[in-house]
Motif scaffolding. Sequence first.
Motif, PDB file in Angstrom:
ATOM      1  N   MET A 193       0.985  -1.197   0.125  1.00 57.52           N
ATOM      2  CA  MET A 193       0.075   0.120  -0.148  1.00 57.52           C
ATOM      3  C   MET A 193       0.821   1.159   0.128  1.00 57.52           C
ATOM      4  O   MET A 193       1.916   1.206   0.652  1.00 57.52           O
ATOM      5  N   THR A 194       0.591   2.217  -0.742  1.00 57.28           N
ATOM      6  CA  THR A 194       1.318   3.621  -0.920  1.00 57.28           C
ATOM      7  C   THR A 194       1.078   4.365   0.379  1.00 57.28           C
ATOM      8  O   THR A 194       0.187   3.969   1.326  1.00 57.28           O
ATOM      9  N   ASP A 195       2.264   5.064   0.766  1.00 53.80           N
ATOM     10  CA  ASP A 195       2.122   5.825   2.122  1.00 53.80           C
ATOM     11  C   ASP A 195       1.307   7.057   1.909  1.00 53.80           C
ATOM     12  O   ASP A 195       1.548   8.188   0.868  1.00 53.80           O
ATOM     13  N   ARG A 196       0.157   7.235   2.409  1.00 51.77           N
ATOM     14  CA  ARG A 196      -0.630   8.365   2.224  1.00 51.77           C
ATOM     15  C   ARG A 196      -1.763   8.297   3.444  1.00 51.77           C
ATOM     16  O   ARG A 196      -1.851   7.206   4.159  1.00 51.77           O
ATOM     17  N   SER A 197      -2.398   9.429   3.954  1.00 52.77           N
ATOM     18  CA  SER A 197      -3.341   9.323   4.801  1.00 52.77           C
ATOM     19  C   SER A 197      -4.632   8.663   4.472  1.00 52.77           C
ATOM     20  O   SER A 197      -4.832   8.812   3.316  1.00 52.77           O
ATOM     21  N   PRO A 198      -5.417   8.146   5.284  1.00 56.46           N
ATOM     22  CA  PRO A 198      -6.563   7.377   4.843  1.00 56.46           C
ATOM     23  C   PRO A 198      -7.687   8.411   4.117  1.00 56.46           C
ATOM     24  O   PRO A 198      -8.093   9.398   4.548  1.00 56.46           O
ATOM     25  N   THR A 199      -8.123   7.939   3.032  1.00 62.73           N
ATOM     26  CA  THR A 199      -8.945   8.773   2.383  1.00 62.73           C
ATOM     27  C   THR A 199     -10.591   8.346   2.945  1.00 62.73           C
ATOM     28  O   THR A 199     -10.717   7.187   3.410  1.00 62.73           O
ATOM     29  N   ILE A 200     -11.610   8.876   2.211  1.00 58.78           N
ATOM     30  CA  ILE A 200     -12.893   8.759   2.423  1.00 58.78           C
ATOM     31  C   ILE A 200     -13.110   7.236   2.146  1.00 58.78           C
ATOM     32  O   ILE A 200     -13.787   6.446   2.658  1.00 58.78           O
ATOM     33  N   GLU A 201     -12.724   6.991   0.787  1.00 63.97           N
ATOM     34  CA  GLU A 201     -12.684   5.721   0.514  1.00 63.97           C
ATOM     35  C   GLU A 201     -12.279   4.569   1.222  1.00 63.97           C
ATOM     36  O   GLU A 201     -12.665   3.421   1.369  1.00 63.97           O
ATOM     37  N   ASP A 202     -10.940   4.810   1.827  1.00 67.60           N
ATOM     38  CA  ASP A 202     -10.420   3.725   2.916  1.00 67.60           C
ATOM     39  C   ASP A 202     -11.266   3.576   4.152  1.00 67.60           C
ATOM     40  O   ASP A 202     -11.483   2.557   4.711  1.00 67.60           O
ATOM     41  N   ARG A 203     -11.821   4.938   4.510  1.00 70.99           N
ATOM     42  CA  ARG A 203     -12.884   4.654   5.620  1.00 70.99           C
ATOM     43  C   ARG A 203     -14.181   4.016   5.146  1.00 70.99           C
ATOM     44  O   ARG A 203     -14.527   3.377   6.143  1.00 70.99           O
ATOM     45  N   ALA A 204     -14.676   4.125   4.116  1.00 68.96           N
ATOM     46  CA  ALA A 204     -15.856   3.370   3.535  1.00 68.96           C
ATOM     47  C   ALA A 204     -15.582   2.103   3.670  1.00 68.96           C
ATOM     48  O   ALA A 204     -16.396   1.263   4.012  1.00 68.96           O
ATOM     49  N   ARG A 205     -14.310   1.706   3.142  1.00 68.60           N
ATOM     50  CA  ARG A 205     -14.022   0.206   2.830  1.00 68.60           C
ATOM     51  C   ARG A 205     -13.950  -0.400   4.449  1.00 68.60           C
ATOM     52  O   ARG A 205     -14.497  -1.294   4.446  1.00 68.60           O
ATOM     53  N   ALA A 206     -13.355   0.224   5.354  1.00 65.68           N
ATOM     54  CA  ALA A 206     -13.243  -0.201   6.660  1.00 65.68           C
ATOM     55  C   ALA A 206     -14.515  -0.371   7.470  1.00 65.68           C
ATOM     56  O   ALA A 206     -14.973  -1.470   7.816  1.00 65.68           O
TER      57      ALA A 206
END
Lengths: 265, 119
Positions: A1-14
Amino acid sequence: MTDRSPTIEDRARAVFTARAHCYVASSSHTDPQVLGWLVELAQPRPSWRMLDVATGAGHTAFAFAPYVDEIIGIDLTPRMLAEAEKLAEQQGVTNVRFVVADIHELPFDDETFDDEQFDLVTCRRAAHHFSGIQEALTEMVRMLKPQGLLLIDDRCVPEDDFVDSVMNRLDWLHDESHVREYRPSQWQAMLEAAGCRVVTLATYIRHRPLTSLTECVSPQNVAQIHGILDSLSPVQRQKLALEEKEGALYSNHWYLLIAAQKIGG
Amino acid sequence: MKKILKLVVLVMAVAAVGVLIAKLLGRGKQAGPPAMPERTEGLDLPAFDESELGGQVSPDLLSILVCPEDRGPLTLSSDGKWLVNPRNGYRYPIRKGIPVMLIDEGRRNQDLNLIQKAA
């Protein structure tokens, strides 16, 4: 996974990975009346190819499956699609294919399959999670044949500043991947900007128990939801139609149903 | 007459206690967050990321999928487990017959050896 802060999409997936089981039988997401309205609005034909965006556990796709040729259901959350696959098998649905994909970066190219663009794109109870709503709508319209139909069913808010702000806050507490529930006037403008003519725009209300906001939610957020509701004035409570019924708190939830046609062709 | 009066008072007292108990029970139900719905047996799947690679994908579906990054065509790997972008080496996994077409996923599984130089 690339180094970046969580996006809305990451949050939705979680959120949807953790809650996938809640959506398999969610009364709101399997509401047969609304699914029936969608099919009625679309008047699907047996030759149609359909794309169901943010298909989740596949409820919308399964409602259309008997009436169209083929459906592709996409969702950001693999776990939701695993549930959808199981439901498809249980229901004997054979014309729905699932792909893990992000609406903002669709793995379909409109130029490579001229005859295979979609007659119908549906997106149900998901648009309020999109980080780039205008971009997502433009993508959905891109996938449509000229004159193709886009059907949206989503939470919305009435044209009222108080209800707009409090409902969006409550729904964010219900689900932190919530971005925004839009007003009907905003939907109209966004769809026109995406290249569509709005054919039908109807709002409807469901008077729902508080549990619909607090199910599958952390105790801290549940406490905040109660805190907000406890602090409302009588006028504000009236605006939300907040009332106690059969020992439980109920309030209004606003929804909207849109049929829009792609301009051109 | 007194007996009847006593009976009425007794009935009313019993009813009042009944109402009180019902109210208390009702309040008990309302207090606190609702219980989490119980998970059905079999729903506790392993993380999708760990689920088996491969599985049957419909040829029709394969024919319309492109790389979400450069929107160019993809090829199916010989073992049927990956959709490969020959221009940048991104590999999109197929898990249990579901293609995972997320750019992050393709990049994470990139194999530079798979890049084919344009002729």
